[in-house]
Design a protein around this motif. Structure first.
Motif, PDB file in Angstrom:
ATOM      1  N   VAL A 166       0.854  -1.189   0.000  1.00 26.13           N
ATOM      2  CA  VAL A 166       0.000   0.000   0.000  1.00 26.13           C
ATOM      3  C   VAL A 166       0.889   1.238   0.000  1.00 26.13           C
ATOM      4  N   ASN A 167       0.492   2.244  -0.751  1.00 23.18           N
ATOM      5  CA  ASN A 167       1.246   3.497  -0.895  1.00 23.18           C
ATOM      6  C   ASN A 167       2.599   3.270  -1.562  1.00 23.18           C
ATOM      7  N   THR A 168       2.622   2.317  -2.499  1.00 24.20           N
ATOM      8  CA  THR A 168       3.821   2.083  -3.300  1.00 24.20           C
ATOM      9  C   THR A 168       3.425   2.038  -4.771  1.00 24.20           C
ATOM     10  N   TYR A 169       4.387   2.361  -5.630  1.00 22.17           N
ATOM     11  CA  TYR A 169       4.117   2.291  -7.064  1.00 22.17           C
ATOM     12  C   TYR A 169       3.910   0.851  -7.510  1.00 22.17           C
ATOM     13  N   ALA A 170       4.557  -0.087  -6.839  1.00 18.67           N
ATOM     14  CA  ALA A 170       4.357  -1.501  -7.173  1.00 18.67           C
ATOM     15  C   ALA A 170       2.898  -1.898  -6.981  1.00 18.67           C
ATOM     16  N   GLY A 171       2.301  -1.439  -5.892  1.00 20.12           N
ATOM     17  CA  GLY A 171       0.887  -1.722  -5.656  1.00 20.12           C
ATOM     18  C   GLY A 171      -0.003  -1.074  -6.694  1.00 20.12           C
ATOM     19  N   ALA A 172       0.363   0.129  -7.145  1.00 19.97           N
ATOM     20  CA  ALA A 172      -0.438   0.826  -8.157  1.00 19.97           C
ATOM     21  C   ALA A 172      -0.357   0.134  -9.510  1.00 19.97           C
ATOM     22  N   LEU A 173       0.721  -0.621  -9.744  1.00 20.24           N
ATOM     23  CA  LEU A 173       0.918  -1.271 -11.042  1.00 20.24           C
ATOM     24  C   LEU A 173       0.229  -2.626 -11.146  1.00 20.24           C
ATOM     25  N   VAL A 174      -0.092  -3.246 -10.031  1.00 19.07           N
ATOM     26  CA  VAL A 174      -0.591  -4.622 -10.033  1.00 19.07           C
ATOM     27  C   VAL A 174      -1.796  -4.834 -10.954  1.00 19.07           C
ATOM     28  N   PRO A 175      -2.834  -3.975 -10.950  1.00 18.25           N
ATOM     29  CA  PRO A 175      -3.995  -4.256 -11.809  1.00 18.25           C
ATOM     30  C   PRO A 175      -3.687  -4.246 -13.302  1.00 18.25           C
ATOM     31  N   TRP A 176      -2.543  -3.667 -13.686  1.00 19.73           N
ATOM     32  CA  TRP A 176      -2.218  -3.564 -15.106  1.00 19.73           C
ATOM     33  C   TRP A 176      -1.295  -4.672 -15.595  1.00 19.73           C
ATOM     34  N   LEU A 177      -0.870  -5.561 -14.707  1.00 14.55           N
ATOM     35  CA  LEU A 177       0.128  -6.557 -15.094  1.00 14.55           C
ATOM     36  C   LEU A 177      -0.401  -7.527 -16.143  1.00 14.55           C
ATOM     37  N   ALA A 178      -1.637  -7.927 -16.042  1.00 15.62           N
ATOM     38  CA  ALA A 178      -2.197  -8.903 -16.982  1.00 15.62           C
ATOM     39  C   ALA A 178      -3.669  -8.576 -17.216  1.00 15.62           C
ATOM     40  N   SER A 179      -3.962  -8.025 -18.376  1.00 15.36           N
ATOM     41  CA  SER A 179      -5.334  -7.666 -18.727  1.00 15.36           C
ATOM     42  C   SER A 179      -5.967  -8.783 -19.551  1.00 15.36           C
TER      43      SER A 179
END
Length: 271
Positions: free
Chosen positions: A132-145
């Motif tokens: 939470v409050n990391t760019y890694a967390g913000a990227l997770v939903p975009w990893l595999a569409s």
């Protein structure tokens, strides 16, 4: 026929004018002096053009930091999404493995489930992982569409099996075939998917609002919403912020629109 063509062109021009007018007025208001847009009737053009609101955004409101956050996140999301989705889409189209069709049908069925339903479980999972409050967390939903997977798979079906078999007979491994044969063939859909992911990540508001709690990590849409609560009466400043948010992706889309449209049309007829 000539009169019909003239009327059709006039109708198209009228529709284009209606669609473009809010964007043009947004840009115009961003150059107006403070309070000028609040007059009645609202002016279409500034009496005196000024850059004061743009200077305020970048010098006092930290807009440069938010612009960089959005650019970095959107770029990383695009690279990671392509890295995961393109090979998977090709595999579902051309590689044979047990349960391929059933697994693909299950993934496609998941498209009907609204993404918002998974927001809370995903947040709780990332919280437990300390993301939470990391760019890694913000990227997770975009990893595999799943939509991207479907798009690539449909386009990859157009690759002739004979071309792949010829490469295998020549001694090329699956990795070489993917790099030298598949990727060049998939270029239109890769550009299309990359643009789709970049625009989606750039404009995303809900997930960054949830996962990024530190203001210094905000992306442009979240920062603009936060700014509007403090400067709700300053219409000109808000319009300048909207221009900064919209202009980069609009320019990117206009530059790549021929690839985007070609990829979407080609992908829609494959399979």
């Amino acid at each position: 026929m000539k009169i019909r063509a003239i009327l059709l062109n006039l109708a198209v021009a009228l529709i284009a004018l209606v669609v473009l007018f809010p964007l043009v007025w947004m840009v115009s208001v961003s150059f107006m002096a403070t309070g000028e847009a609040a007059t009645f009737p609202p002016p279409l053009w500034p009496k005196v053009w000024t850059l004061e609101h743009y200077r305020d955004l970048f010098l006092n409101q930290g807009m440069g930091r938010y612009l960089w956050n959005s650019f970095a996140l959107a770029t990383l999301a695009t690279i990671l999404a392509l890295g995961f989705t393109v090979p998977a889409g090709y595999a579902f189209a051309k590689l044979k493995f047990k349960g391929r069709e059933r697994l693909f049908q299950l993934l496609v069925a998941a498209l009907v489930v609204p993404a918002q339903i998974g927001t809370l479980p995903l947040f709780l999972m990332l919280k437990g992982m300390g993301l939470v409050n990391t760019y890694a967390g913000a990227l997770v939903p975009w990893l595999a569409s799943i939509f991207g997977l479907f798009l690539v798979r449909q386009y990859a079906l157009s690759i002739p099996d004979e071309m792949l078999e010829a490469a295998r007979i020549d001694g090329a491994g699956e990795g070489q075939i993917f790099r030298r044969v598949v990727l060049p063939t998939l270029q239109p859909i890769i550009v299309t998917l990359g643009l789709f992911v970049f625009l989606g990540s750039w404009n995303d508001f809900l997930w960054p609002l949830i996962i990024l709690t530190d203001q210094s990590n905000y992306t442009l849409p979240v920062a603009l919403a936060s700014l509007s609560r403090e400067h709700v009466q300053d219409v000109e400043l808000m319009m300048a912020g909207a221009v900064v948010t919209v202009a980069p992706v609009l320019i990117l889309f206009l530059a790549l629109q021929r690839y985007y449209i070609r990829g979407m049309l080609a992908g829609s007829v494959k399979g």
